[in-house]
Design a protein around this motif. Structure first.
Motif, mmCIF file in Angstrom:
data_model
loop_
_atom_site.group_PDB
_atom_site.id
_atom_site.type_symbol
_atom_site.label_atom_id
_atom_site.label_comp_id
_atom_site.label_asym_id
_atom_site.label_seq_id
_atom_site.Cartn_x
_atom_site.Cartn_y
_atom_site.Cartn_z
ATOM 1 N N ASN A 139 14.965 -3.585 2.083
ATOM 2 C CA ASN A 139 15.790 -4.448 2.946
ATOM 3 C C ASN A 139 17.090 -3.785 3.403
ATOM 4 O O ASN A 139 18.090 -4.462 3.646
ATOM 5 C CB ASN A 139 16.129 -5.769 2.239
ATOM 6 C CG ASN A 139 14.914 -6.478 1.689
ATOM 7 O OD1 ASN A 139 14.805 -6.665 0.475
ATOM 8 N ND2 ASN A 139 13.987 -6.859 2.543
ATOM 9 N N THR A 140 17.093 -2.469 3.547
ATOM 10 C CA THR A 140 18.342 -1.791 3.859
ATOM 11 C C THR A 140 18.720 -1.831 5.346
ATOM 12 O O THR A 140 19.795 -1.341 5.715
ATOM 13 C CB THR A 140 18.293 -0.332 3.371
ATOM 14 O OG1 THR A 140 17.087 0.300 3.811
ATOM 15 C CG2 THR A 140 18.353 -0.289 1.845
ATOM 16 N N LEU A 141 17.873 -2.409 6.170
ATOM 17 C CA LEU A 141 18.266 -2.702 7.556
ATOM 18 C C LEU A 141 18.558 -4.192 7.738
ATOM 19 O O LEU A 141 19.130 -4.593 8.741
ATOM 20 C CB LEU A 141 17.183 -2.235 8.539
ATOM 21 C CG LEU A 141 16.920 -0.727 8.529
ATOM 22 C CD1 LEU A 141 15.833 -0.359 9.541
ATOM 23 C CD2 LEU A 141 18.186 0.065 8.804
ATOM 24 N N TRP A 142 18.129 -4.990 6.776
ATOM 25 C CA TRP A 142 18.496 -6.410 6.659
ATOM 26 C C TRP A 142 18.336 -7.167 7.973
ATOM 27 O O TRP A 142 19.266 -7.795 8.483
ATOM 28 C CB TRP A 142 19.908 -6.539 6.104
ATOM 29 C CG TRP A 142 20.246 -7.824 5.432
ATOM 30 C CD1 TRP A 142 21.398 -8.563 5.615
ATOM 31 C CD2 TRP A 142 19.472 -8.553 4.460
ATOM 32 N NE1 TRP A 142 21.382 -9.691 4.823
ATOM 33 C CE2 TRP A 142 20.213 -9.706 4.108
ATOM 34 C CE3 TRP A 142 18.226 -8.337 3.869
ATOM 35 C CZ2 TRP A 142 19.737 -10.639 3.171
ATOM 36 C CZ3 TRP A 142 17.759 -9.261 2.941
ATOM 37 C CH2 TRP A 142 18.507 -10.389 2.609
ATOM 38 N N ARG A 179 0.832 -1.208 0.000
ATOM 39 C CA ARG A 179 0.000 0.000 0.000
ATOM 40 C C ARG A 179 0.868 1.260 0.000
ATOM 41 O O ARG A 179 0.484 2.274 -0.586
ATOM 42 C CB ARG A 179 -0.932 -0.002 1.221
ATOM 43 C CG ARG A 179 -1.987 -1.101 1.268
ATOM 44 C CD ARG A 179 -2.859 -1.151 0.018
ATOM 45 N NE ARG A 179 -2.251 -1.981 -1.027
ATOM 46 C CZ ARG A 179 -2.575 -1.927 -2.301
ATOM 47 N NH1 ARG A 179 -3.484 -1.086 -2.729
ATOM 48 N NH2 ARG A 179 -1.993 -2.728 -3.174
ATOM 49 N N LEU A 180 2.032 1.184 0.662
ATOM 50 C CA LEU A 180 2.942 2.327 0.639
ATOM 51 C C LEU A 180 3.498 2.548 -0.762
ATOM 52 O O LEU A 180 3.559 3.689 -1.241
ATOM 53 C CB LEU A 180 4.083 2.104 1.626
ATOM 54 C CG LEU A 180 5.173 3.194 1.621
ATOM 55 C CD1 LEU A 180 4.591 4.549 2.008
ATOM 56 C CD2 LEU A 180 6.321 2.814 2.541
ATOM 57 N N ASP A 205 11.778 -4.465 6.817
ATOM 58 C CA ASP A 205 13.204 -4.772 6.844
ATOM 59 C C ASP A 205 14.050 -3.566 6.472
ATOM 60 O O ASP A 205 15.232 -3.700 6.160
ATOM 61 C CB ASP A 205 13.462 -5.917 5.847
ATOM 62 C CG ASP A 205 14.637 -6.781 6.252
ATOM 63 O OD1 ASP A 205 15.100 -6.670 7.387
ATOM 64 O OD2 ASP A 205 15.093 -7.563 5.415
ATOM 65 N N GLY A 206 13.461 -2.387 6.489
ATOM 66 C CA GLY A 206 14.158 -1.165 6.125
ATOM 67 C C GLY A 206 13.903 -0.778 4.691
ATOM 68 O O GLY A 206 14.071 -1.586 3.766
ATOM 69 N N VAL A 256 16.569 9.148 3.016
ATOM 70 C CA VAL A 256 16.060 8.865 4.354
ATOM 71 C C VAL A 256 15.762 7.373 4.428
ATOM 72 O O VAL A 256 15.325 6.769 3.441
ATOM 73 C CB VAL A 256 14.794 9.705 4.666
ATOM 74 C CG1 VAL A 256 13.645 9.349 3.725
ATOM 75 C CG2 VAL A 256 14.356 9.525 6.117
ATOM 76 N N ILE A 257 16.037 6.754 5.576
ATOM 77 C CA ILE A 257 15.733 5.337 5.775
ATOM 78 C C ILE A 257 14.473 5.236 6.635
ATOM 79 O O ILE A 257 14.403 5.809 7.728
ATOM 80 C CB ILE A 257 16.883 4.582 6.467
ATOM 81 C CG1 ILE A 257 18.135 4.591 5.586
ATOM 82 C CG2 ILE A 257 16.471 3.134 6.773
ATOM 83 C CD1 ILE A 257 19.346 3.906 6.226
ATOM 84 N N LEU A 258 13.484 4.520 6.123
ATOM 85 C CA LEU A 258 12.262 4.264 6.872
ATOM 86 C C LEU A 258 12.379 2.891 7.534
ATOM 87 O O LEU A 258 12.640 1.903 6.845
ATOM 88 C CB LEU A 258 11.047 4.280 5.935
ATOM 89 C CG LEU A 258 10.866 5.530 5.064
ATOM 90 C CD1 LEU A 258 9.658 5.346 4.148
ATOM 91 C CD2 LEU A 258 10.706 6.762 5.929
#
Length: 209
Positions: free
Chosen positions: A158-161, A42-43, A201-202, A195-197
């Motif tokens: 997936n940038t926080l993995w 949805r985002l 998983d990021g 910006v990281i949301l």
């Protein structure tokens, strides 16, 4: 009730065809959780509606869930999502679900390596979504950024993995190292705002200057 359940109960519902696709992913495919799912889907749709892109490029189709969510947000049938999937074993599954979707005709599935093929298309894109092999995120970013119009938006999943980016236990894991290299590159890159949301998983949201 968990906070995740609460969130899903207070946002737009997942369309029926995407719910069925999500179930099929988790029943028929390995690593079915890789599909974007209700909240992120949805985002993605809403971000597309905000940006108004004519052409979107996606690295890593998997089941087609995210491509279909972005296709929902496109302004009309002249707009396109060009999505690249390097794993040809997924093609039959994904094409089947794209064909069943009311917006599947807005999606062009390309089997092959986006890093090599996207620059050969001769197209400029207004939005990009990187969600492929974490080990080659840097290469995908460098390949796509020149193809984006000024002011275009680039998303990376997936940038926080799963928290591994800050866990020393994963210092020798190649996928974790790939995500870390990407995050470090983007953090110091003057070509983009970023910006990281901390969603799932990021999700990193970037705007090309």
């Amino acid at each position: 009730m968990s906070i995740d359940e609460y969130i899903l109960g207070h946002i737009d519902p997942e369309p029926e065809h995407l719910y069925r696709l999500w179930r099929a992913c988790n029943i028929e495919l390995l690593h079915g959780r890789m599909a974007s799912g209700h909240l992120q889907g949805r985002l993605l749709k809403m971000l597309v509606q905000m940006v108004h892109p004519r052409r979107i490029v996606e690295v890593g189709t998997f089941s087609g869930y995210s491509a279909l969510c972005m296709a929902e947000g496109l302004a009309d049938d002249d707009c396109r999502v060009y999505t690249f999937e390097i794993n040809d074993e997924l093609e039959d599954f994904t094409r089947q679900w794209l064909s069943r979707s009311p917006v599947g005709h807005r999606v062009e599935l390309i089997i092959g390596d986006a890093i090599a093929l996207a620059p050969r298309m001769g197209l400029t894109f207004d939005m990009a979504f990187i969600d492929g092999d974490k080990r080659t995120y840097v290469e995908a970013y460098e390949a796509l950024l020149p193809l984006l119009s000024e002011g275009a938006f680039l998303l990376a999943d997936n940038t926080l993995w799963d928290g591994h980016v800050v866990d020393p236990a994963y210092d020798h894991d190649q996928q974790t190292l790939g995500v870390r290299r990407f995050n470090d590159l983007v953090a110091g890159d003057p070509r983009v705002e970023k910006v990281i949301l901390p969603l799932r998983d990021g999700l990193t949201l970037m705007r090309k200057k």
